[in-house]
Design an enzyme around this catalytic site. Structure first.
Site, short mmCIF file in Angstrom:
data_model
loop_
_atom_site.label_atom_id
_atom_site.label_comp_id
_atom_site.label_asym_id
_atom_site.label_seq_id
_atom_site.Cartn_x
_atom_site.Cartn_y
_atom_site.Cartn_z
N HIS A 99 0.86 -1.19 0.00
CA HIS A 99 0.00 0.00 0.00
C HIS A 99 0.89 1.23 0.00
CE1 HIS A 99 -3.20 2.78 1.11
NE2 HIS A 99 -4.04 1.84 0.72
N ASP A 146 -7.92 -5.37 -0.56
CA ASP A 146 -8.31 -6.18 -1.72
C ASP A 146 -7.93 -7.64 -1.61
OD1 ASP A 146 -7.39 -3.26 -3.35
OD2 ASP A 146 -9.43 -4.05 -3.33
C1 SDX Z 1 -6.01 0.18 -3.08
O1 SDX Z 1 -4.40 4.67 -1.93
C2 SDX Z 1 -5.31 4.00 -1.41
O2 SDX Z 1 -5.78 4.26 -0.30
C3 SDX Z 1 -5.82 2.86 -2.24
C4 SDX Z 1 -6.83 1.97 -1.54
C5 SDX Z 1 -8.12 2.70 -1.32
O3 SDX Z 1 -8.89 2.28 -0.44
O4 SDX Z 1 -8.43 3.63 -2.11
O5 SDX Z 1 -6.35 1.51 -0.31
C6 SDX Z 1 -7.20 0.77 -2.42
O6 SDX Z 1 -5.70 0.57 -4.17
C7 SDX Z 1 -5.17 -0.81 -2.32
C8 SDX Z 1 -3.91 -1.27 -3.13
C9 SDX Z 1 -4.39 -2.32 -4.12
N1 SDX Z 1 -3.32 -2.66 -5.08
C10 SDX Z 1 -2.73 -3.87 -4.99
O7 SDX Z 1 -2.94 -4.72 -4.12
C11 SDX Z 1 -1.77 -4.13 -6.14
C12 SDX Z 1 -0.50 -4.76 -5.58
N2 SDX Z 1 0.19 -3.77 -4.80
C13 SDX Z 1 1.22 -2.99 -5.44
O8 SDX Z 1 0.92 -2.68 -6.78
C14 SDX Z 1 1.70 -1.85 -4.58
O9 SDX Z 1 1.80 -2.30 -3.29
C15 SDX Z 1 0.97 -0.55 -4.57
C16 SDX Z 1 0.70 -0.03 -5.94
C17 SDX Z 1 -0.31 -0.68 -3.85
C18 SDX Z 1 1.88 0.40 -3.89
O10 SDX Z 1 3.05 0.42 -4.72
P1 SDX Z 1 4.30 1.22 -4.29
O11 SDX Z 1 3.94 2.64 -4.10
O12 SDX Z 1 5.48 0.91 -5.18
O13 SDX Z 1 4.56 0.59 -2.88
P2 SDX Z 1 5.68 0.91 -2.01
O14 SDX Z 1 6.40 2.14 -2.39
O15 SDX Z 1 5.16 0.82 -0.62
O16 SDX Z 1 6.63 -0.34 -2.37
C19 SDX Z 1 7.70 -0.58 -1.58
C20 SDX Z 1 8.50 -1.66 -2.29
C21 SDX Z 1 8.77 -1.41 -3.77
O17 SDX Z 1 10.03 -2.00 -4.02
P3 SDX Z 1 11.31 -1.03 -4.15
O18 SDX Z 1 10.99 -0.06 -5.27
O19 SDX Z 1 11.41 -0.33 -2.80
O20 SDX Z 1 12.45 -1.98 -4.44
O21 SDX Z 1 7.76 -2.91 -2.25
C22 SDX Z 1 7.55 -3.38 -3.56
C23 SDX Z 1 7.74 -2.21 -4.52
O22 SDX Z 1 8.23 -2.71 -5.77
N3 SDX Z 1 6.16 -3.83 -3.62
C24 SDX Z 1 5.80 -5.08 -3.89
C25 SDX Z 1 4.39 -5.08 -3.79
N4 SDX Z 1 3.97 -3.86 -3.47
C26 SDX Z 1 5.08 -3.09 -3.38
N5 SDX Z 1 6.50 -6.18 -4.24
C27 SDX Z 1 5.77 -7.30 -4.45
N6 SDX Z 1 4.41 -7.40 -4.34
C28 SDX Z 1 3.71 -6.30 -4.02
N7 SDX Z 1 2.36 -6.37 -3.95
#
Ligand code: SDX
Length: 392
Positions: free
Chosen positions: A270, A327
């Site tokens: 998130h 989700d």
């Molecule tokens: C919703 O904003 C909101 O409030 C949204 C929401 C709402 O109610 O409106 O809460 C609803 O959208 C929830 C999120 C749903 N999406 C997913 O579940 C899709 C899977 N998650 C990822 O796509 C991701 O976690 C995001 C898009 C949600 C966040 O992405 P970020 O901004 O890159 O996350 P981060 O900066 O916290 O990531 C930290 C690290 C990154 O690696 P580095 O760049 O530091 O090396 O963790 C990695 C990311 O690549 N990472 C993951 C991951 N999510 C983040 N690696 C593997 N699996 C994952 N799911």
């Protein structure tokens, strides 16, 4: 200073807006709506009560809630002309494409009667949107099946009405299962609002230009559709089904950690929560309740539980602070209730419309608000003279 919260001047200067609707502490996994913790609202409240809270700022008294619910009920029908918009779609159109199109089309019916400078007309537009989303979402589902649309029934609750319009057929009476109704209502509560997420920011930005609220909500629906946002519930269940068995989990967890592999664990991580999403906990409990009530076992739930356990004990996910989000479990419940995966994000949009209209109202009613204009960091070419074609 408000209550126990203090504003960090540094943060305020970078914040996109000031809002009093939802507070999130990502580090602590806290989510408050107008100060009330989400787990308490999920346990004690109804979606209509939370909708009133988000829109008006406090929990309603009984007579206020009754009046609000009745007002919403009497806006649930859609204009008969709107039915024709569905006819333009292929039957296999994704429900979110239908929701985008049909909700945007509501502007054509109410644009002239929505003077957004008039608080009363703003409220009526908000009621219309909250009320018509279940009807439009149910119609999108029925259209995909080739089944007739059902009209709303005013003696049912907001959520009961939606379940009947979605799963009922004209040929026989539809009995709302109170356990499913309660679970669905709770899922709507958990999705109602979430501060300045991507789709809410889209609605605010669109609304800041003075666009009518129906067009703004259609913009929010479009943004929510993305798999990184509201589309994650559909993607998470598809991922759990692809994993299929607990013995395959390790492979997928390793793929999620591999920077060269675009695969991510859907329903995990998130932008704000660096702790357990408080909504995911309630969602998991609801999943257990619904499967028990329906006397269903779903191997996907075993995969989800084991995947959560493995990920929460894996150094990569612990270090990156990646936890299940709203989700991760929702798809298991929606699938058990009988929704096709394509409808999952439409249900998210249905519920989030309440948060979107509350945030839109908060912004539009602020006399100081101006059109949004996000700035950029320019990293392109410095100024240079035009080069004639034969010199390129
Ligand atoms: C919703 O904003 C909101 O409030 C949204 C929401 C709402 O109610 O409106 O809460 C609803 O959208 C929830 C999120 C749903 N999406 C997913 O579940 C899709 C899977 N998650 C990822 O796509 C991701 O976690 C995001 C898009 C949600 C966040 O992405 P970020 O901004 O890159 O996350 P981060 O900066 O916290 O990531 C930290 C690290 C990154 O690696 P580095 O760049 O530091 O090396 O963790 C990695 C990311 O690549 N990472 C993951 C991951 N999510 C983040 N690696 C593997 N699996 C994952 N799911």
């Amino acid at each position: 200073q408000s209550g126990k919260f203090t504003y960090d001047p540094g943060f305020t200067s970078t914040a996109s807006c000031q809002s009093a609707i939802t507070y999130i502490d990502g580090g602590e996994g806290v989510l408050l709506h107008r100060g009330y913790p989400i787990d308490q609202l999920a346990e004690h409240s109804t979606f209509m009560e939370v909708a009133y809270l988000l829109l008006h700022g406090d929990l309603p008294k009984k007579n206020e809630l009754d009046k609000f619910s009745k007002t919403i009920t009497y806006h649930t029908m859609v204009h008969e002309q709107l039915v024709h918009f569905f006819r333009g779609f292929r039957r296999d159109a994704h429900p979110m494409s239908v929701m985008c199109g049909v909700v945007g089309a509501l502007s054509a019916f109410y644009h002239d009667s929505t003077d957004i400078t008039d608080p009363t007309q703003r409220l009526i537009a908000s009621h219309r949107l909250i009320a018509k989303m279940p009807t439009i979402a149910a119609m999108a589902h029925k259209y995909s099946l080739g089944q007739p649309f059902l009209y709303p029934q005013n003696d049912l609750s907001y959520t009961g009405n939606f379940l009947r319009m979605t799963f009922g057929v004209p040929a026989e009476p539809y009995e709302v299962n109170p356990v499913i109704e309660r679970a669905m209502d709770r899922i709507f509560i958990l999705h109602a609002d979430h501060e300045q997420n991507a789709s809410t920011s889209t609605v605010r930005l669109a609304g800041s230009s003075g666009a009518n609220p129906f067009a703004c909500i259609a913009a929010g629906i479009a943004c929510l559709w993305g798999p990184a946002h509201g589309g994650a519930n559909e993607a998470a269940l598809n991922m759990l089904r692809e994993i299929g068995d607990v013995k395959n989990i390790k492979t997928y967890v390793e793929r999620a950690k591999d920077k060269n592999d675009p695969f991510r664990l859907m329903g995990f991580g998130h932008r704000v929560y660096k702790n357990y999403d408080p909504r995911a906990k309630v969602m998991q409990q609801t999943a257990e309740e619904v499967l028990k009530e329906l006397n269903l076992t779903d191997p996907v739930l075993d995969v989800a539980r084991e995947l959560e356990h493995i990920a929460l004990n894996d150094d990569y996910f612990v270090e990156k602070k990646l936890y299940p989000n709203v989700d991760f479990y929702s798809g298991i419940i929606l699938n058990a209730i009988g929704f096709p995966t394509e409808m999952f994000t439409a249900l998210f949009a249905l519920a989030r419309t309440t948060g979107w209209v509350a945030q839109w109202n908060e912004m539009i009613s602020d006399p100081e608000q101006k059109i949004g204009r996000p700035r950029q960091l320019y990293v392109g070419a410095t100024q240079r003279d035009y080069v004639p074609m034969d010199e390129r």
